[in-house]
Design an enzyme around this catalytic site. Structure first.
Site, short mmCIF file in Angstrom:
data_model
loop_
_atom_site.label_atom_id
_atom_site.label_comp_id
_atom_site.label_asym_id
_atom_site.label_seq_id
_atom_site.Cartn_x
_atom_site.Cartn_y
_atom_site.Cartn_z
N TRP A 178 0.82 -1.22 0.00
CA TRP A 178 0.00 0.00 0.00
C TRP A 178 0.85 1.26 0.00
CZ3 TRP A 178 -4.27 -1.64 -1.63
CH2 TRP A 178 -4.75 -2.88 -1.22
N ARG A 198 4.66 7.46 -3.72
CA ARG A 198 4.05 6.59 -2.69
C ARG A 198 2.60 6.31 -3.05
NH1 ARG A 198 6.64 8.79 3.03
NH2 ARG A 198 8.77 8.71 2.27
N VAL A 249 18.66 4.58 10.52
CA VAL A 249 19.42 5.49 11.40
C VAL A 249 19.29 5.04 12.85
CG1 VAL A 249 19.43 7.57 9.97
CG2 VAL A 249 17.44 7.08 11.42
N HIS A 294 11.48 7.03 -1.36
CA HIS A 294 12.23 8.12 -0.72
C HIS A 294 13.57 8.26 -1.46
CE1 HIS A 294 13.70 4.92 2.48
NE2 HIS A 294 13.74 4.46 1.26
N ALA A 334 22.45 11.27 8.36
CA ALA A 334 21.63 11.37 7.15
C ALA A 334 20.34 12.08 7.51
CB ALA A 334 21.32 9.97 6.61
N GLN A 339 11.89 14.97 -2.47
CA GLN A 339 12.64 14.98 -1.21
C GLN A 339 14.06 15.45 -1.50
OE1 GLN A 339 12.57 11.05 0.53
NE2 GLN A 339 10.69 11.49 1.67
C1 FA5 Z 1 11.62 9.39 4.82
O1 FA5 Z 1 11.19 9.29 3.68
C2 FA5 Z 1 13.02 9.09 5.21
N1 FA5 Z 1 13.68 8.53 4.07
C3 FA5 Z 1 13.71 10.35 5.69
C4 FA5 Z 1 15.04 10.07 6.34
C5 FA5 Z 1 16.20 10.19 5.60
C6 FA5 Z 1 15.13 9.72 7.70
C7 FA5 Z 1 17.44 9.96 6.18
C8 FA5 Z 1 16.33 9.49 8.27
C9 FA5 Z 1 17.50 9.61 7.53
P1 FA5 Z 1 9.36 10.37 5.73
O2 FA5 Z 1 8.51 9.28 5.20
O3 FA5 Z 1 9.00 10.92 7.07
O4 FA5 Z 1 10.89 9.87 5.83
O5 FA5 Z 1 9.38 11.56 4.67
C10 FA5 Z 1 10.25 12.65 4.81
C11 FA5 Z 1 9.53 13.95 4.46
O6 FA5 Z 1 8.90 13.84 3.18
C12 FA5 Z 1 8.37 14.28 5.40
O7 FA5 Z 1 8.84 14.94 6.57
C13 FA5 Z 1 7.53 15.18 4.57
O8 FA5 Z 1 8.06 16.49 4.57
C14 FA5 Z 1 7.71 14.61 3.17
N2 FA5 Z 1 6.57 13.76 2.81
C15 FA5 Z 1 6.31 12.50 3.23
N3 FA5 Z 1 5.19 12.01 2.65
C16 FA5 Z 1 4.73 12.99 1.83
C17 FA5 Z 1 3.62 13.09 0.93
N4 FA5 Z 1 2.78 12.10 0.74
N5 FA5 Z 1 3.45 14.24 0.23
C18 FA5 Z 1 4.33 15.27 0.40
N6 FA5 Z 1 5.40 15.23 1.22
C19 FA5 Z 1 5.61 14.10 1.93
#
Ligand code: FA5
Length: 347
Positions: free
Chosen positions: A158, A200, A257, A174, A311, A214
């Site tokens: 999902w 996603r 991490v 990511h 990271a 990102q």
């Molecule tokens: C990650 O994707 C991790 N890869 C981040 C990371 C990198 C953690 C390195 C540790 C070390 P997360 O799923 O929380 O984490 O997404 C990171 C950021 O992407 C969120 O804080 C948000 O700003 C953005 N984001 C997440 N999902 C969405 C979405 N559906 N639409 C827009 N922005 C989003």
């Protein structure tokens, strides 16, 4: 009235009417009235057989001669009117080459691209190189090398958009897979940022898109600590939001991490007091971060006893939203020029 007088009268009337025909339609109506199957010249010729015998030769000859003369006159008149008609249409369609042209509308950089450029510039000053990676990624880089085991919820169908089903290829969820790709091909010290699209399988709402951007950050060297992470992110926040910004870390879990945090910047609009933009909390969430997990370092052949690293990953749309007060993430990919034009800046 003699046959000759009848024909003379017919010719005078027909000629007068043809001279009066002002346009092609009138000329065609004239042709029908005089030379058509029920036209008066045709009817005259058809009636020759019922004339007295002595009148018939003259009526036949003179009638046919009149028909030819009138057909000739019609052809001339038709040609004149057609030429006139064409002239009028050309005049109406004429292009005035002296009018000023319409200026071509120039495109402008998308607000997300502007944000990426700005982030790259800031990180370049901090010694980070910008690199890019593939959007179609293998499960090995997207998950395995990031210490995300097969039963981790992030691997759930999902969340992930699979390119093959079931398969090894996914649309990266990511930018973190680039951590392993960079480390596999480089020896420490490593300092890179990786901006790019991620995907996603997610329902859209004001803060969630199924495609968004990102920016990943990775630094690996001898003696890297959480203080370096905090210093780097604090500098980023200050460059983006002003000199007195502060960064908040809170415990969070990401398999790649240890320890892991989510990081936020205090709201520049209300100075941390709480407002509409920070939803009353005084803090704006920026992303996830932490110290690179020893298993990730081992996976790419780095010795975790010798090297450590930090990271982080942040959402670029969310950052652009905070900066510009945009309250719906869907606006960025919505393709509405009225929204995008507000970000156009002079080249
Ligand atoms: C990650 O994707 C991790 N890869 C981040 C990371 C990198 C953690 C390195 C540790 C070390 P997360 O799923 O929380 O984490 O997404 C990171 C950021 O992407 C969120 O804080 C948000 O700003 C953005 N984001 C997440 N999902 C969405 C979405 N559906 N639409 C827009 N922005 C989003």
């Amino acid at each position: 009235m003699s046959v000759q007088e009848q024909l003379d009268e017919l010719r005078d009337r027909a000629q007068g009417e043809l001279d009066d025909a002002a346009d092609l339609a009138a000329a065609l109506a004239w042709e029908k009235a005089h030379l058509g199957p029920k036209g008066d010249v045709t009817l005259f010729l058809r009636g020759v057989g019922s004339l007295p015998t002595e009148d018939r030769p003259l009526a036949g000859r003179a009638g046919n001669a009149l028909k030819i003369v009138l057909a000739d006159l019609f052809e001339q008149r038709r040609a004149t009117l057609a030429a006139h008609d064409l002239e009028q249409r050309l005049a109406a369609d004429a292009i005035d080459v002296t009018l000023p042209g319409r200026p071509p509308s120039l495109g402008a950089e998308h607000p997300v691209s502007q944000m990426i450029d700005e982030l790259s510039d800031i990180f370049a000053l901090l010694g980070f190189q910008t690199v890019f990676g593939p959007e179609v990624e293998t499960a090995r880089y997207n998950f395995d090398l990031l210490n995300i085991p097969a039963d981790h919820p992030a691997r759930d169908v999902w969340d992930t958009i699979h390119v093959e089903s079931p398969g090894e290829l996914v649309l990266r969820t990511h930018t973190s897979p680039m951590q392993a790709r960079v480390m596999e091909t480089t020896q420490p010290p490593v300092r890179v940022v990786v901006p790019g699209r991620v995907y996603r399988y997610e329902a859209q709402d004001a803060s969630h898109e199924w495609m968004f951007h990102q920016l990943e950050g990775l630094a690996v060297d001898r003696h890297i600590t959480m203080a370096d992470l905090k210093g780097t992110l604090t500098e980023l926040a200050r460059q983006l939001f002003g000199p007195s910004r502060r960064i908040r870390f809170r415990c969070d879990f990401f398999p790649f991490v240890e320890p892991g945090v989510d990081f936020a910047v205090d709201c520049a609009l209300c100075n941390g007091k709480g407002c509409r933009v920070c939803k009353g909390t005084g803090w704006l969430e920026m992303g996830g971060a932490g110290m690179v997990h020893p298993r990730v370092l081992e996976g790419v052949g780095y010795d975790p006893a010798r090297y450590s690293g930090f990271a982080f990953g942040l959402g670029i749309e969310r950052l652009a939203m905070m900066r510009s007060g945009v309250d719906d993430v869907r606006a960025f990919a919505g393709n509405d020029l009225r929204f995008l034009r507000q970000f156009a800046r002079a080249a």
